[in-house]
Write an enzyme that holds these catalytic residues in place. Structure first.
Site, PDB file in Angstrom:
ATOM      1  N   SER A 198       6.790 -24.365 -32.729  1.00 61.10           N
ATOM      2  CA  SER A 198       7.000 -25.336 -33.487  1.00 61.10           C
ATOM      3  C   SER A 198       7.234 -25.092 -35.587  1.00 61.10           C
ATOM      4  O   SER A 198       7.449 -25.259 -35.775  1.00 61.10           O
ATOM      5  CB  SER A 198       5.931 -26.189 -33.878  1.00 61.10           C
ATOM      6  OG  SER A 198       4.639 -25.470 -33.818  1.00 61.10           O
ATOM      7  N   ASN A 237      -6.711 -26.782 -33.181  1.00 63.47           N
ATOM      8  CA  ASN A 237      -6.852 -28.235 -32.709  1.00 63.47           C
ATOM      9  C   ASN A 237      -6.762 -29.139 -33.466  1.00 63.47           C
ATOM     10  O   ASN A 237      -6.610 -30.171 -34.191  1.00 63.47           O
ATOM     11  CB  ASN A 237      -7.621 -28.395 -31.406  1.00 63.47           C
ATOM     12  CG  ASN A 237      -7.127 -27.773 -30.351  1.00 63.47           C
ATOM     13  OD1 ASN A 237      -5.529 -27.542 -29.599  1.00 63.47           O
ATOM     14  ND2 ASN A 237      -7.657 -27.890 -28.970  1.00 63.47           N
ATOM     15  N   THR A 286      18.966 -72.245 -44.475  1.00 63.23           N
ATOM     16  CA  THR A 286      18.171 -71.795 -43.416  1.00 63.23           C
ATOM     17  C   THR A 286      19.602 -71.248 -42.257  1.00 63.23           C
ATOM     18  O   THR A 286      20.250 -72.576 -42.624  1.00 63.23           O
ATOM     19  CB  THR A 286      17.308 -72.778 -42.852  1.00 63.23           C
ATOM     20  OG1 THR A 286      18.015 -74.349 -42.926  1.00 63.23           O
ATOM     21  CG2 THR A 286      16.759 -73.031 -43.982  1.00 63.23           C
ATOM     22  N   HIS A 287      19.901 -70.846 -40.909  1.00 63.15           N
ATOM     23  CA  HIS A 287      20.485 -70.540 -40.290  1.00 63.15           C
ATOM     24  C   HIS A 287      21.644 -70.292 -40.943  1.00 63.15           C
ATOM     25  O   HIS A 287      22.581 -70.767 -40.586  1.00 63.15           O
ATOM     26  CB  HIS A 287      20.624 -71.861 -39.524  1.00 63.15           C
ATOM     27  CG  HIS A 287      19.575 -73.101 -39.058  1.00 63.15           C
ATOM     28  ND1 HIS A 287      19.489 -72.480 -37.576  1.00 63.15           N
ATOM     29  CD2 HIS A 287      18.938 -73.501 -39.286  1.00 63.15           C
ATOM     30  CE1 HIS A 287      17.944 -73.955 -37.659  1.00 63.15           C
ATOM     31  NE2 HIS A 287      17.821 -73.703 -38.438  1.00 63.15           N
ATOM     32  N   SER A 331      37.213 -46.610 -49.477  1.00 66.49           N
ATOM     33  CA  SER A 331      37.859 -46.292 -47.934  1.00 66.49           C
ATOM     34  C   SER A 331      38.710 -45.685 -48.687  1.00 66.49           C
ATOM     35  O   SER A 331      39.629 -44.975 -49.757  1.00 66.49           O
ATOM     36  CB  SER A 331      38.893 -47.193 -47.947  1.00 66.49           C
ATOM     37  OG  SER A 331      39.546 -47.267 -46.681  1.00 66.49           O
ATOM     38  N   LYS A 367      39.119 -50.902 -51.538  1.00 66.13           N
ATOM     39  CA  LYS A 367      37.895 -51.067 -50.809  1.00 66.13           C
ATOM     40  C   LYS A 367      36.523 -50.749 -52.180  1.00 66.13           C
ATOM     41  O   LYS A 367      37.283 -49.819 -52.782  1.00 66.13           O
ATOM     42  CB  LYS A 367      37.684 -50.362 -49.242  1.00 66.13           C
ATOM     43  CG  LYS A 367      38.559 -51.149 -48.784  1.00 66.13           C
ATOM     44  CD  LYS A 367      37.884 -52.002 -48.516  1.00 66.13           C
ATOM     45  CE  LYS A 367      37.477 -52.478 -47.060  1.00 66.13           C
ATOM     46  NZ  LYS A 367      36.668 -53.078 -46.392  1.00 66.13           N
ATOM     47  N   ASN A 387      32.751 -50.307 -50.644  1.00 64.79           N
ATOM     48  CA  ASN A 387      31.849 -50.482 -49.892  1.00 64.79           C
ATOM     49  C   ASN A 387      29.917 -50.810 -50.251  1.00 64.79           C
ATOM     50  O   ASN A 387      29.893 -49.940 -50.813  1.00 64.79           O
ATOM     51  CB  ASN A 387      32.299 -50.047 -48.802  1.00 64.79           C
ATOM     52  CG  ASN A 387      33.482 -49.971 -48.188  1.00 64.79           C
ATOM     53  OD1 ASN A 387      34.281 -51.256 -48.409  1.00 64.79           O
ATOM     54  ND2 ASN A 387      33.921 -49.279 -47.961  1.00 64.79           N
ATOM     55  N   GLU A 389      24.294 -50.885 -46.203  1.00 64.11           N
ATOM     56  CA  GLU A 389      24.971 -50.632 -44.838  1.00 64.11           C
ATOM     57  C   GLU A 389      23.609 -49.551 -43.933  1.00 64.11           C
ATOM     58  O   GLU A 389      23.226 -49.767 -43.015  1.00 64.11           O
ATOM     59  CB  GLU A 389      25.970 -50.341 -44.650  1.00 64.11           C
ATOM     60  CG  GLU A 389      27.151 -51.263 -44.503  1.00 64.11           C
ATOM     61  CD  GLU A 389      28.737 -50.765 -44.821  1.00 64.11           C
ATOM     62  OE1 GLU A 389      28.907 -51.064 -44.029  1.00 64.11           O
ATOM     63  OE2 GLU A 389      28.785 -50.090 -45.910  1.00 64.11           O
ATOM     64  N   TYR A 420      -6.961 -31.795 -26.137  1.00 61.33           N
ATOM     65  CA  TYR A 420      -6.018 -31.913 -26.857  1.00 61.33           C
ATOM     66  C   TYR A 420      -4.436 -31.388 -25.563  1.00 61.33           C
ATOM     67  O   TYR A 420      -5.613 -30.668 -24.801  1.00 61.33           O
ATOM     68  CB  TYR A 420      -5.977 -30.554 -27.767  1.00 61.33           C
ATOM     69  CG  TYR A 420      -4.816 -29.851 -28.236  1.00 61.33           C
ATOM     70  CD1 TYR A 420      -4.192 -30.486 -29.690  1.00 61.33           C
ATOM     71  CD2 TYR A 420      -4.391 -29.081 -27.478  1.00 61.33           C
ATOM     72  CE1 TYR A 420      -2.814 -30.254 -30.065  1.00 61.33           C
ATOM     73  CE2 TYR A 420      -2.878 -28.512 -28.183  1.00 61.33           C
ATOM     74  CZ  TYR A 420      -2.547 -29.635 -29.550  1.00 61.33           C
ATOM     75  OH  TYR A 420      -1.023 -28.779 -29.561  1.00 61.33           O
ATOM     76  N   GLN A 424       2.286 -32.031 -29.958  1.00 63.16           N
ATOM     77  CA  GLN A 424       3.100 -31.107 -30.545  1.00 63.16           C
ATOM     78  C   GLN A 424       4.199 -31.796 -31.397  1.00 63.16           C
ATOM     79  O   GLN A 424       4.594 -31.788 -32.160  1.00 63.16           O
ATOM     80  CB  GLN A 424       3.780 -29.604 -30.575  1.00 63.16           C
ATOM     81  CG  GLN A 424       3.948 -29.089 -31.919  1.00 63.16           C
ATOM     82  CD  GLN A 424       4.904 -27.478 -30.619  1.00 63.16           C
ATOM     83  OE1 GLN A 424       3.456 -26.898 -31.006  1.00 63.16           O
ATOM     84  NE2 GLN A 424       5.673 -27.107 -30.434  1.00 63.16           N
TER      85      GLN A 424
HETATM   86  N1  ARG Z   1       2.216 -26.166 -33.006  1.00 63.27           N
HETATM   87  C1  ARG Z   1       0.417 -26.831 -32.496  1.00 63.27           C
HETATM   88  C2  ARG Z   1       0.830 -28.321 -32.037  1.00 63.27           C
HETATM   89  O1  ARG Z   1       0.998 -28.706 -33.136  1.00 63.27           O
HETATM   90  C3  ARG Z   1      -0.469 -26.580 -32.404  1.00 63.27           C
HETATM   91  C4  ARG Z   1      -1.317 -25.652 -31.392  1.00 63.27           C
HETATM   92  C5  ARG Z   1      -2.624 -25.720 -30.986  1.00 63.27           C
HETATM   93  N2  ARG Z   1      -2.637 -25.560 -29.641  1.00 63.27           N
HETATM   94  C6  ARG Z   1      -3.205 -24.660 -29.131  1.00 63.27           C
HETATM   95  N3  ARG Z   1      -2.618 -23.832 -27.874  1.00 63.27           N
HETATM   96  N4  ARG Z   1      -3.890 -25.479 -28.745  1.00 63.27           N
HETATM   97  O2  ARG Z   1       0.178 -28.836 -31.783  1.00 63.27           O
END
Ligand code: ARG
Length: 461
Positions: free
Chosen positions: A23, A110, A155-156, A277, A283, A285, A290, A317, A322
Site C-alpha cells: 500500500s 492496526n 418548478t418542473h 472548441s 464555442k 463551453n 460540466e 482488523y 487497506q
Molecule cells: N497497510 C495496512 C492498511 O492499510 C496496515 C497494515 C496492517 N497490516 C496487518 N497485517 N495487520 O490497513
C-alpha cells in the site's frame, strides 16, 4: 529487505504478491501523520517508563530527521517497503539501529493506521471547510449584488413565480451550510484517539492512552479496542457528507450549464473558467460546471466502494480494510478541486439582468398573484384559481400576457377586478409581497444576507 514480521517465515514472499499487497504507493501520503503519531507514542512510552529515556529521545530525534528527509526527497515507493508504517520503521532502524524496534512496543499497525487516517482526514476536513466557506462567501457576495434582479423561479423547469436572483443564490448558500454542518459533525465524532488499541484487544503494558490523545489534539480516546481497529465508519461518514456536497455542487453546476446556454442567456461565465472548441470557432463551453457535474460520480463511487468493503466484514482488523484509502484520498482530492473551481466560476459569473427580467414576465408568472388578488377581493381561492385559469387560456389564444389585458377585458372574467390589479401584478410587487418567513421578498433576502454576514463575520464591501 528483511520483513518486520519475518521471524515466523522460512521462505520469502513471492515478488508478485509483494506488489499485490503493498500500500506504500498510496499510503505514503500519510507519512507526516505517521511520524507525528509515532513521536507522541514514543513520548508516552518514555513517560510511562516502558522504554529508557535516552533511547526514546534518539528515536524521536531520528523520526524528526526522517520527516525532514521525506519532506525534501519524498518516499521511496518500492513494494518491498509494504506500507508507510514499515517504511518509516525501517528508515528508523537504519538511523538508530536495533533500538528502533522499541518504538512499536504496545502498538500494532492496526491501531497505527487508524490513527494516521484520522489525523489525515481531520486536517483535510479543515481544508475543505475553508474552501467551502470561500464558495459560500462568493454566493453571498453575488446574492447581495443581485437582490433587485428579478428572474422567473421554476418548478418542473417551467416558469412558476418571479423571484429575486439573490434569493435563488442564497438557496445554495443554505444547502452548503448543511454540508458544512455535516463535515463538522463528522470531524467531531471521529476526533477520538485510537492509539493503544493495539492489534485488537489492548495491551498488557502500562500505557497512557489519554496522554497520547491530548498530545495529538484529540477530544478523548475510543472506548473499545476491537471496535477501534475494525471500524471505518468515520470514513463512511466523511464520504457520505462529501457525496452530498458534490451532489449539491452538481445542481449548481447544472444550472450554470443551462443558464449559460443561448436559449436561457441568464449568465455569462468568465473566460478563465471556459474552453473553446477545436472545430467550432464560436464555442465557449462551461467546462468547470460540466466536469464538476461529472466528478460527482467518482465521489459517490468512492462511498460505495468503502461501503462494500465493510459490508459483511467480521471483526476485528482484516486486510480488506487497506482498500479504504484510495477511495478516501480520491474523494478528498476531488471535492477539494471541485470547491475551488466552482468558487472561481461563481466569482467570475455575470448575470444578464435584463434577460432575466424579460423572462420573468413570460410564462404567466403573475397568475398566482392574480389569483391571490382575487382572494384579497373576497373570492374563494379555488374559484379564483379557475377564473385566472380561464384568463390564461384566453391570453394563450390571443398571444397576450395577463398584464396586457385591458380592464374591461379582465372584468369579463371577474367583476371585482379593478385598476389596482396592474400594480399588484408588477414584478417588484409580486416579489416583495412574498414576505412570509423564508420567502423571496427583497426585504427578507436583504435581512438574511445581513444575518449571515453577522454570523460569519463577513464584510461584503
Ligand atoms: N497497510 C495496512 C492498511 O492499510 C496496515 C497494515 C496492517 N497490516 C496487518 N497485517 N495487520 O490497513
Amino acid at each position: 529487505m528483511g520483513k518486520l514480521w519475518g521471524g515466523r517465515f522460512s521462505k520469502s514472499i513471492d515478488s508478485f504478491i509483494e506488489e499485490y499487497t503493498e500500500s506504500i504507493s498510496f499510503d505514503s501520503r500519510l507519512y507526516r501523520e505517521d511520524i507525528e503519531g509515532s513521536i507522541a507514542h514514543c513520548e508516552m512510552l518514555i513517560k510511562q517508563g516502558i522504554i529508557p529515556k535516552d533511547e526514546g529521545r534518539r528515536i524521536v530525534q531520528a523520526l524528526e530527521e526522517i520527516r525532514k528527509e521525506i519532506d525534501e526527497k519524498g518516499v521511496d515507493i518500492d513494494p518491498s517497503h509494504e506500507d508507510i508504517h514499515t517504511y518509516i520503521e525501517s528508515r528508523l532502524r537504519e538511523k538508530v539501529g536495533d533500538i528502533a524496534g522499541k518504538l512499536h512496543t504496545a502498538r500494532s499497525r492496526n491501531d497505527q493506521v487508524v490513527l494516521d487516517t484520522k489525523l489525515y482526514l481531520r486536517r483535510k476536513i479543515k481544508e475543505l471547510l475553508a474552501l467551502l466557506e470561500e464558495l459560500q462567501k462568493e454566493l453571498v457576495v453575488k446574492a447581495y449584488r443581485e437582490v433587485d434582479t428579478i428572474m422567473p423561479g421554476f418548478t418542473h423547469l417551467q416558469h412558476a413565480q418571479p423571484v429575486s436572483l439573490g434569493f435563488h443564490l442564497l438557496a445554495y448558500y443554505e444547502m452548503f451550510e448543511r454540508d458544512r454542518g455535516r463535515l463538522l459533525d463528522c470531524l467531531k465524532r471521529m476526533n477520538l484517539s485510537p492509539l493503544g488499541s493495539c492489534a485488537l484487544a489492548g495491551t498488557t503494558l502500562p500505557i497512557d492512552r489519554f496522554f497520547v490523545a491530548e498530545r495529538l489534539g484529540f477530544d478523548g480516546v475510543t472506548e473499545n479496542a476491537m471496535d477501534t481497529v475494525s471500524s471505518r465508519d468515520f470514513i463512511l461518514e466523511f464520504l457520505s457528507a462529501a457525496s452530498i456536497l458534490m451532489v449539491n455542487l452538481s445542481r449548481l453546476c447544472e444550472e450554470m450549464v443551462i443558464w449559460s446556454s443561448p436559449e436561457f442567456s441568464f449568465v455569462e461565465l468568465s473566460d478563465e473558467v471556459c474552453t473553446g472548441s477545436s472545430i467550432m470557432p464560436q464555442k465557449k463551453n462551461p467546462d468547470v460546471a460540466e466536469l464538476t457535474r461529472g466528478k460527482v460520480g467518482r465521489v459517490i463511487g468512492d462511498l460505495i466502494s468503502v461501503l462494500v468493503v465493510l459490508k459483511g466484514l467480521p471483526l476485528s482488523y482484516n486486510r480488506d480494510l487497506q482498500e479504504d484509502k484510495e477511495p478516501l484520498f480520491d474523494a478528498v482530492d476531488t471535492v477539494k478541486g471541485a470547491l475551488k473551481a466552482v468558487a472561481l466560476m461563481i466569482k467570475g459569473a455575470t448575470f444578464n439582468r435584463k434577460r432575466m427580467r424579460e423572462m420573468a414576465l413570460e410564462g404567466f408568472t403573475d397568475a398566482t398573484d392574480l389569483a391571490d388578488y382575487l382572494v384579497e377581493k373576497g373570492i374563494p381561492f379555488r374559484e379564483a384559481h379557475s377564473i385566472v385559469g380561464r384568463m390564461v387560456l384566453y391570453c394563450v389564444d390571443h398571444g397576450k400576457c395577463l398584464s396586457d389585458l385591458s380592464l374591461p377585458e379582465m372584468k369579463r372574467f371577474c367583476e371585482k377586478i379593478e385598476e389596482d390589479v396592474y400594480e399588484r401584478i408588477s414584478l417588484e410587487r409580486m416579489v416583495d409581497s412574498r414576505k412570509s418567513y423564508g420567502g423571496t421578498s427583497r426585504e427578507f433576502v436583504r435581512r438574511r444576507i445581513e444575518e449571515i454576514c453577522a454570523q460569519r463575520g463577513w464584510s461584503l464591501s
